[in-house]
Design a protein around this motif. Structure first.
Motif, PDB file in Angstrom:
ATOM      1  N   THR A   1       0.855  -1.186   0.000  1.00  0.00           N
ATOM      2  CA  THR A   1       0.000   0.000   0.000  1.00  0.00           C
ATOM      3  C   THR A   1       0.891   1.236   0.000  1.00  0.00           C
ATOM      4  O   THR A   1       1.845   1.311   0.780  1.00  0.00           O
ATOM      5  CB  THR A   1      -0.905   0.032   1.246  1.00  0.00           C
ATOM      6  N   PRO A   2       0.635   2.209  -0.877  1.00  0.00           N
ATOM      7  CA  PRO A   2       1.482   3.415  -0.906  1.00  0.00           C
ATOM      8  C   PRO A   2       1.535   4.109   0.449  1.00  0.00           C
ATOM      9  O   PRO A   2       0.508   4.253   1.127  1.00  0.00           O
ATOM     10  CB  PRO A   2       0.797   4.294  -1.956  1.00  0.00           C
TER      11      PRO A   2
ATOM     12  N   GLY B   1      -0.564   7.253   0.416  1.00  0.00           N
ATOM     13  CA  GLY B   1      -1.910   7.111  -0.118  1.00  0.00           C
ATOM     14  C   GLY B   1      -2.938   6.975   0.988  1.00  0.00           C
ATOM     15  O   GLY B   1      -2.601   6.879   2.169  1.00  0.00           O
ATOM     16  N   ASN B   2      -4.202   6.970   0.615  1.00  0.00           N
ATOM     17  CA  ASN B   2      -5.284   6.768   1.570  1.00  0.00           C
ATOM     18  C   ASN B   2      -5.515   5.268   1.714  1.00  0.00           C
ATOM     19  O   ASN B   2      -6.057   4.615   0.826  1.00  0.00           O
ATOM     20  CB  ASN B   2      -6.563   7.464   1.074  1.00  0.00           C
TER      21      ASN B   2
ATOM     22  N   HIS C   1      -7.864   2.952  -0.567  1.00  0.00           N
ATOM     23  CA  HIS C   1      -7.028   2.089  -1.415  1.00  0.00           C
ATOM     24  C   HIS C   1      -7.462   0.635  -1.297  1.00  0.00           C
ATOM     25  O   HIS C   1      -7.425  -0.124  -2.267  1.00  0.00           O
ATOM     26  CB  HIS C   1      -5.558   2.248  -1.018  1.00  0.00           C
TER      27      HIS C   1
ATOM     28  N   TRP D   1      -7.222   7.907  -7.218  1.00  0.00           N
ATOM     29  CA  TRP D   1      -7.003   9.004  -6.276  1.00  0.00           C
ATOM     30  C   TRP D   1      -6.327   8.519  -4.996  1.00  0.00           C
ATOM     31  O   TRP D   1      -5.407   9.173  -4.480  1.00  0.00           O
ATOM     32  CB  TRP D   1      -8.332   9.664  -5.942  1.00  0.00           C
ATOM     33  N   ALA D   2      -6.763   7.362  -4.472  1.00  0.00           N
ATOM     34  CA  ALA D   2      -6.234   6.869  -3.195  1.00  0.00           C
ATOM     35  C   ALA D   2      -4.786   6.420  -3.297  1.00  0.00           C
ATOM     36  O   ALA D   2      -4.094   6.327  -2.280  1.00  0.00           O
ATOM     37  CB  ALA D   2      -7.098   5.709  -2.688  1.00  0.00           C
ATOM     38  N   SER D   3      -4.298   6.136  -4.518  1.00  0.00           N
ATOM     39  CA  SER D   3      -2.919   5.674  -4.676  1.00  0.00           C
ATOM     40  C   SER D   3      -1.903   6.804  -4.541  1.00  0.00           C
ATOM     41  O   SER D   3      -0.714   6.542  -4.370  1.00  0.00           O
ATOM     42  CB  SER D   3      -2.751   5.005  -6.050  1.00  0.00           C
ATOM     43  N   ASN D   4      -2.363   8.066  -4.623  1.00  0.00           N
ATOM     44  CA  ASN D   4      -1.477   9.228  -4.514  1.00  0.00           C
ATOM     45  C   ASN D   4      -0.348   9.157  -5.542  1.00  0.00           C
ATOM     46  O   ASN D   4       0.819   9.401  -5.243  1.00  0.00           O
ATOM     47  CB  ASN D   4      -0.905   9.340  -3.101  1.00  0.00           C
ATOM     48  N   SER D   5      -0.727   8.792  -6.773  1.00  0.00           N
ATOM     49  CA  SER D   5       0.235   8.694  -7.868  1.00  0.00           C
ATOM     50  C   SER D   5      -0.355   9.402  -9.080  1.00  0.00           C
ATOM     51  O   SER D   5      -1.535   9.231  -9.394  1.00  0.00           O
ATOM     52  CB  SER D   5       0.524   7.234  -8.204  1.00  0.00           C
TER      53      SER D   5
ATOM     54  N   GLU E   1      -0.414   1.068  -8.535  1.00  0.00           N
ATOM     55  CA  GLU E   1       0.023   0.875  -7.152  1.00  0.00           C
ATOM     56  C   GLU E   1      -0.657  -0.315  -6.474  1.00  0.00           C
ATOM     57  O   GLU E   1      -0.636  -0.417  -5.254  1.00  0.00           O
ATOM     58  CB  GLU E   1      -0.264   2.155  -6.345  1.00  0.00           C
TER      59      GLU E   1
END
Length: 338
Positions: free
Chosen positions: A68-69, A72-73, A77, A129-133, A222
């Protein structure tokens, strides 16, 4: 009419079992068909004729590390892969597999389907969005634009078939095709719905949400282990669901071609022979459409994004509206003068 309570649970269990195992069957079929198209051998190492290759793939995914990033959220995620799978499973509730073989006959079944289909985009967008990538986010935004764009012509294609059945129930929709299938009376609607189904399932040539050559894997960049496996499962579940809906709306559902003209020769409704015949006919049509999904993937190259959006907004949407208006006008004339 409602299906008997005992058969309802049986139908639900069998339908969920088939859908949850559809990925394994479709992956093997896709590899075999792709190998045939490309003049290759295909899977032949794991098990006889490579039949255990999907099992090996699942085992590999289970034992992969779940990453998990860091920024990220984590909650979103983890939740994102569940949404497309859940929405695919929910559509089974209103699909008739045979005469009396359905979970429920909603009088607004088509509205229910459209509502559930519109929720699928949240899973892909949330994953990006949740991956923050930036790569995942771009893939998620592309998915949102693509799926929303093609829901409109898909809805108009369905509306054009509603004019023939004069009902929002999928059971009534199938029964309205007992003499003539929807593909014969509404071929333009069939083409529009099929193209939109490809786009909604994110299948080639509409798989711009992934676009490996430019987005490193798209919205699931991710994701690993079984979280990636859930997205993989959801894609093939949507292929099967899309094939079922094409069968229901345009291929007569569980009816044989022109069955109304020789219905007296078929087994009586409510008998085991009738149930087997209906399920066999429905399953054969769905299997053929799944083959078409695979066939197109290995035949037509991927569109560019501007071509994808132009096809949806500048071609399919005006054509679907014109098709709806023409069919409504013709049916009005028929009802008025005949």
């Amino acid at each position: 009419m409602e299906a008997p309570i005992i058969s309802t649970y049986i139908i639900l269990g069998v339908a969920l079992f088939v859908l949850l195992n559809s990925a394994a069957v479709c992956v093997y079929a896709e590899r075999r068909i792709a190998a045939f198209i490309q003049n290759r051998v295909g899977p032949n190492r794991v098990g006889p004729f490579g039949l255990l290759q999907p099992v090996a793939d699942v085992v590999k995914l289970i034992f992969k590390e779940d990453v998990t990033p860091s920024y990220g959220n984590r909650i979103l995620h983890s939740l994102a892969p569940l949404i497309p799978v859940t929405t695919a499973l929910m559509t089974v509730a209103v699909i008739p597999f045979g005469d009396g073989l359905f979970i429920t006959d909603l009088n607004i079944g088509i509205l229910y389907l459209l509502a559930i289909a519109s929720l699928g985009v949240y899973g892909v967008t949330m994953a990006g969005w949740a991956s923050n990538s930036k790569y995942s986010l771009l893939g998620g935004l592309r998915a949102a634009a693509q799926m929303l764009s093609y829901e409109l012509p898909m809805g108009m294609a369905i509306a054009s078939m509603v004019l023939f059945s004069m009902s929002l129930s999928l059971v009534d929709m199938v029964n309205a095709q007992i003499y003539w299938w929807g593909i014969f009376v509404n071929p333009i609607g069939f083409i529009i719905f099929t193209v939109a189904a490809f786009a909604e399932a994110n299948r080639a040539p509409f798989d711009l949400v992934e676009a490996e050559q430019e987005l490193v894997g798209g919205f699931h960049t991710e994701y690993s282990s079984m979280k990636f496996g859930m997205f993989f499962l959801a894609e093939y579940m949507h292929v099967v669901i899309g094939s079922m809906l094409i069968t229901v709306f345009f291929l007569g559902g569980y009816h044989l071609p022109f069955a109304g003209y020789y219905a007296h020769l078929l087994p009586e409704a409510g008998t085991l022979a009738k149930a087997i015949l209906d399920i066999s006919v429905f399953g054969a049509k769905v299997a053929f459409m799944v083959f078409v999904f695979i066939w197109v993937r290995w035949t037509i190259p991927r569109f560019k994004y501007n071509q994808l959006m132009s096809l949806g907004w500048a071609r399919l949407l005006p054509l679907s509206i014109a098709n709806f208006v023409i069919i409504a006008f013709i049916l009005m004339l028929i009802n008025e003068f005949f």
